[in-house]
Motif scaffolding. Structure first.
Motif, mmCIF file in Angstrom:
data_model
loop_
_atom_site.group_PDB
_atom_site.id
_atom_site.type_symbol
_atom_site.label_atom_id
_atom_site.label_comp_id
_atom_site.label_asym_id
_atom_site.label_seq_id
_atom_site.Cartn_x
_atom_site.Cartn_y
_atom_site.Cartn_z
ATOM 1 N N LEU A 44 3.598 1.217 23.515
ATOM 2 C CA LEU A 44 3.561 2.579 22.989
ATOM 3 C C LEU A 44 3.005 3.527 24.034
ATOM 4 N N ALA A 45 3.680 4.664 24.238
ATOM 5 C CA ALA A 45 3.224 5.659 25.213
ATOM 6 C C ALA A 45 1.996 6.391 24.693
ATOM 7 N N GLN A 46 1.238 7.000 25.638
ATOM 8 C CA GLN A 46 0.008 7.688 25.231
ATOM 9 C C GLN A 46 0.291 9.093 24.701
ATOM 10 N N ALA A 47 1.505 9.644 24.950
ATOM 11 C CA ALA A 47 1.869 10.977 24.452
ATOM 12 C C ALA A 47 3.315 10.940 23.976
ATOM 13 N N LEU A 48 3.502 11.349 22.738
ATOM 14 C CA LEU A 48 4.837 11.356 22.135
ATOM 15 C C LEU A 48 5.169 12.776 21.684
ATOM 16 N N LEU A 49 6.420 13.142 21.859
ATOM 17 C CA LEU A 49 6.883 14.464 21.391
ATOM 18 C C LEU A 49 7.992 14.255 20.374
ATOM 19 N N PHE A 50 7.722 14.654 19.129
ATOM 20 C CA PHE A 50 8.725 14.585 18.066
ATOM 21 C C PHE A 50 9.341 15.977 17.911
ATOM 22 N N THR A 51 10.653 16.089 18.141
ATOM 23 C CA THR A 51 11.322 17.388 18.054
ATOM 24 C C THR A 51 12.555 17.266 17.165
ATOM 25 N N GLY A 52 12.882 18.342 16.489
ATOM 26 C CA GLY A 52 14.035 18.339 15.590
ATOM 27 C C GLY A 52 13.921 19.448 14.561
ATOM 28 N N PRO A 53 14.939 19.590 13.703
ATOM 29 C CA PRO A 53 14.917 20.646 12.673
ATOM 30 C C PRO A 53 13.797 20.433 11.669
ATOM 31 N N ARG A 54 13.608 21.408 10.806
ATOM 32 C CA ARG A 54 12.557 21.331 9.794
ATOM 33 C C ARG A 54 12.916 20.281 8.745
ATOM 34 N N GLY A 55 11.891 19.638 8.198
ATOM 35 C CA GLY A 55 12.058 18.772 7.047
ATOM 36 C C GLY A 55 12.816 17.490 7.291
ATOM 37 N N LYS A 66 -4.083 18.013 32.018
ATOM 38 C CA LYS A 66 -4.792 16.867 32.605
ATOM 39 C C LYS A 66 -5.120 15.811 31.565
ATOM 40 N N THR A 67 -5.607 16.253 30.419
ATOM 41 C CA THR A 67 -5.952 15.297 29.356
ATOM 42 C C THR A 67 -4.701 14.598 28.824
ATOM 43 N N LEU A 68 -3.594 15.327 28.734
ATOM 44 C CA LEU A 68 -2.367 14.731 28.222
ATOM 45 C C LEU A 68 -1.810 13.689 29.194
ATOM 46 N N GLU A 69 -2.008 13.927 30.498
ATOM 47 C CA GLU A 69 -1.482 12.985 31.491
ATOM 48 C C GLU A 69 -2.343 11.726 31.601
ATOM 49 N N GLU A 70 -3.639 11.870 31.537
ATOM 50 C CA GLU A 70 -4.545 10.722 31.680
ATOM 51 C C GLU A 70 -5.577 10.733 30.553
ATOM 52 N N PRO A 71 -5.145 10.433 29.334
ATOM 53 C CA PRO A 71 -6.111 10.426 28.222
ATOM 54 C C PRO A 71 -6.923 9.117 28.214
ATOM 55 N N GLN A 79 6.821 11.156 25.900
ATOM 56 C CA GLN A 79 8.017 10.394 25.529
ATOM 57 C C GLN A 79 8.663 11.132 24.355
ATOM 58 N N ILE A 80 9.910 11.598 24.566
ATOM 59 C CA ILE A 80 10.528 12.532 23.625
ATOM 60 C C ILE A 80 11.414 11.780 22.643
ATOM 61 N N PHE A 81 11.254 12.101 21.364
ATOM 62 C CA PHE A 81 12.095 11.554 20.285
ATOM 63 C C PHE A 81 12.774 12.728 19.576
ATOM 64 N N ASP A 82 14.097 12.767 19.652
ATOM 65 C CA ASP A 82 14.865 13.840 19.014
ATOM 66 C C ASP A 82 15.291 13.400 17.616
ATOM 67 N N PHE A 83 14.739 14.064 16.612
ATOM 68 C CA PHE A 83 15.102 13.781 15.220
ATOM 69 C C PHE A 83 16.387 14.551 14.876
ATOM 70 N N LYS A 84 17.319 13.917 14.202
ATOM 71 C CA LYS A 84 18.591 14.541 13.833
ATOM 72 C C LYS A 84 18.537 15.040 12.387
ATOM 73 N N ARG A 85 19.478 15.891 12.081
ATOM 74 C CA ARG A 85 19.610 16.359 10.697
ATOM 75 C C ARG A 85 20.037 15.209 9.794
ATOM 76 N N ILE A 86 19.542 15.223 8.587
ATOM 77 C CA ILE A 86 19.881 14.168 7.625
ATOM 78 C C ILE A 86 21.259 14.466 7.060
ATOM 79 N N THR A 87 22.134 13.473 7.065
ATOM 80 C CA THR A 87 23.497 13.672 6.566
ATOM 81 C C THR A 87 23.497 13.920 5.064
ATOM 82 N N VAL A 88 24.586 14.513 4.607
ATOM 83 C CA VAL A 88 24.716 14.823 3.179
ATOM 84 C C VAL A 88 24.713 13.540 2.353
#
Length: 610
Positions: free
Chosen positions: A38-49, A130-135, A160-169
């Protein structure tokens, strides 16, 4: 009253397997935890909800659990949530950095969840680098955002980037069905599908809409109740519109659009929905593409049934028209007219009148008939032209020696001048060429020629027996025609019968596609006068002239319908034209003085000028 908890909080997933529509991300995080990768910094990105914060909480709980704690343990002392929207200054980040140095009292890791991280100021981002790079080894940062492009690249490169997708109908509908079962709510498949579509890929929005609709209709969710509550155009609206388009029923189609706008719906929304409906119908034309249709089973059956009534060429034209209207809508100054014009064009794709017009255009190509086509045919030309040619021949005959018309004498007994070269030869009697045939051949010749009036042995004078007999036959035929006209029927008729025949002629014009002429004829109903004269009133002289131009076919139709060949039409204009004059100041003064003579006294007293 018990405290109500919304479904989005009450049924928030507590494990990765409960997260809807993000299997790729949840599997990646599970494998990273199991393999200690597991990485020390994760970025969760995507639409709302779509589950960013939920996955962050589940991840924070899983990395601290060792299997000995109770299932209700949430490790609240090890999880720190920071809202970057309200804590976006440098001081807030410095305070966070000071807390990171302290190791956890319970569990292995301290997890810092920073929500809406794109709201941090640029100075706060730089202080956090700095803290994010070497926590510390016991700290893990999970950043969540809906707008990744607003985060500076130096932060992105450390995460480490995780792209969340829209939930299908389909996934949203299945989860709503599961929630409805837990709450004991009976829901139609189409109703849940409308909620899932309205949520636009956000599970939290879908659950919020579900709570609202349940409050409105109780424990029985129907498609009609959901459509009414959400104020959306359901499938039935577009099915009805398409049926009216296929039937070329323009008036009813415009009335339906008026009802839609009266309910508060935007015309742009209606047109885009209609284009999507045509697209879904085209998808149903092929079995391989039916899977692209994201609707319930009952609605899918309706789509399949209506797609059989349409052709692929019609659907392509309809999609093109609707899409063109969609592109022009925002720039149009009369948006309602634009949508109505689109609907009329859609209903006219399969109109019979258009097919007739196209057929007429194909038949309008000019055809050249060669002169040889008329060989052996006797063509009746107008009597005036026959008489003109005969007069020219008579004039030429007067200036030349007369040729005697033999009756019963042999050809050798005809006297000729002694010095004539043909005195010793007999003149044979020949049949004259009919004047009508000669005129016809000359008319169809490629290059017009001036008729030659030289009298040959095959020509006869205008006083020949054959020409005299043709004149008698012509006069006799004229007398026959006059007798026929006198014997035409003149049956009496009523005003109602005349008006019915008038309406029948209007329908005949409409069927032929002559809608402009039909509207002009239909401006007024005829009134019977003098038992044979039909009087109509028109508002201006222009319309009167238009009717006069088409009066002949109208009279022919009315006489045949009414069996009375004395019928006539009188067109009256009820327009009143008032002349306007431009008066000079002197003329105005004289007019006022006629009404009140004291005005002249006033002018003289004060020595006024006009």
């Amino acid at each position: 009253m018990e405290h109500f908890i919304v479904s989005a909080r009450k049924y928030r997933p507590q494990a990765f397997q409960d997260v809807v529509g993000q299997q790729a991300i949840t599997n990646t995080l599970l494998n990273a935890i199991n393999n200690n990768h597991l990485a020390q910094a994760l970025l969760f990105t995507g639409p709302r909800g779509v589950g960013k914060t939920t996955c962050a909480r589940i991840l924070a709980k899983m990395i601290n659990s060792d299997g000995t704690e109770s299932p209700d343990e949430d490790f609240a002392f090890n999880i720190f949530e920071l809202d970057a929207a309200s804590n976006n200054s440098v001081d807030d980040i410095r305070s966070l950095i000071d807390q990171v140095r302290i190791p956890p009292q319970v569990g292995k890791y301290k997890v810092y969840i920073i929500d809406e991280v794109h709201m941090l100021s640029s100075n706060a981002f730089n202080a956090f680098l700095k803290t994010l790079e070497e926590p510390p080894k016991h700290a893990i940062f999970i950043l969540a955002t809906t707008e990744k492009h607003k985060i500076i690249p130096t932060i992105l490169s450390r995460c480490q980037i995780f792209d969340f997708k829209r939930i299908t109908v389909g996934d949203a509908k299945e989860y709503l069905k599961y929630i409805a079962g837990l709450q004991g709510v009976e829901a139609d498949d189409d109703a849940l599908h409308i909620i899932a579509q309205k949520a636009d890929g956000a599970m939290r929005d879908a659950l919020s809409i579900f709570d609202r609709v349940v409050s409105f209709s109780g424990n029985n969710l129907t498609r009609q109740a959901v459509s009414e509550n959400l104020n959306v155009l359901d499938y039935e609206t577009y099915f009805t519109s398409t049926d009216l388009i296929l039937k070329n029923n323009i008036p009813q189609l415009l009335l339906q659009f008026n009802e839609i706008t009266a309910k508060g719906f935007d015309g742009h929304h209606y047109v885009t929905g209609l284009a999507s409906h045509f697209r879904d119908l085209m998808v149903c034309k092929n079995e391989a593409t039916i899977s692209l249709l994201e609707v319930g089973e009952q609605t899918k059956a309706k789509y399949l049934e209506q797609s059989r009534k349409t052709s692929l060429s019609f659907l392509l034209k309809a999609i093109d028209l609707a899409n063109s209207t969609d592109l022009k809508y925002k720039a149009s100054k009369n948006q309602r007219l634009l949508v109505e014009l689109c609907l009329m064009q859609l209903a006219s794709i399969l109109a019979p009148a258009d097919q007739n017009d196209q057929q007429e255009k194909k038949n309008d190509k000019p055809r050249i008939i060669p002169p040889a086509h008329f060989k052996g045919f006797q063509i009746d030309l107008p009597q005036k032209r026959v008489e003109t040619v005969e007069k020219a021949i008579e004039k030429h005959a007067e200036s030349t020696p007369p040729i005697q018309e033999p009756s019963s004498l042999p050809a050798a007994t005809i006297d000729t001048p002694s010095d004539s070269p043909i005195a010793s030869e007999p003149i044979a009697k020949t049949e004259p060429i009919p004047i009508e045939t000669k005129e016809a051949v000359e008319e169809v010749s490629p290059t017009p020629k001036t008729p030659k009036l030289n009298i040959s042995s095959k020509r006869v004078s205008g006083l020949s027996l054959s020409s005299i007999s043709r004149k008698k036959e012509h006069e006799k035929s004229k007398e026959d025609r006059q007798v026929d006209e006198e014997n035409l029927p003149t049956e009496p008729f009523t005003e109602k019968q005349a008006q019915d025949a008038w309406e029948a002629y209007i329908k005949k014009l409409q069927n032929k596609g002559q809608k402009n002429m039909a509207s002009i004829v239909g401006i007024d109903q005829p009134v019977l006068r003098d038992k044979k004269t039909l009087v109509v009133e028109y508002p201006n002289d222009t319309m009167r002239v238009e009717l006069e131009r088409s009066k002949a076919p109208l009279l022919k139709f009315l006489r045949a319908q009414l069996q009375n060949y004395d019928v006539d039409i009188l067109v009256e204009v009820n327009e009143t034209a008032t002349k306007k004059y431009a008066f000079t100041p002197r003329e105005k003064y004289e007019k006022l003085k006629e009404k009140n003579p004291l005005i002249e006294t006033l002018r003289q007293t004060f020595d006024l000028d006009i």
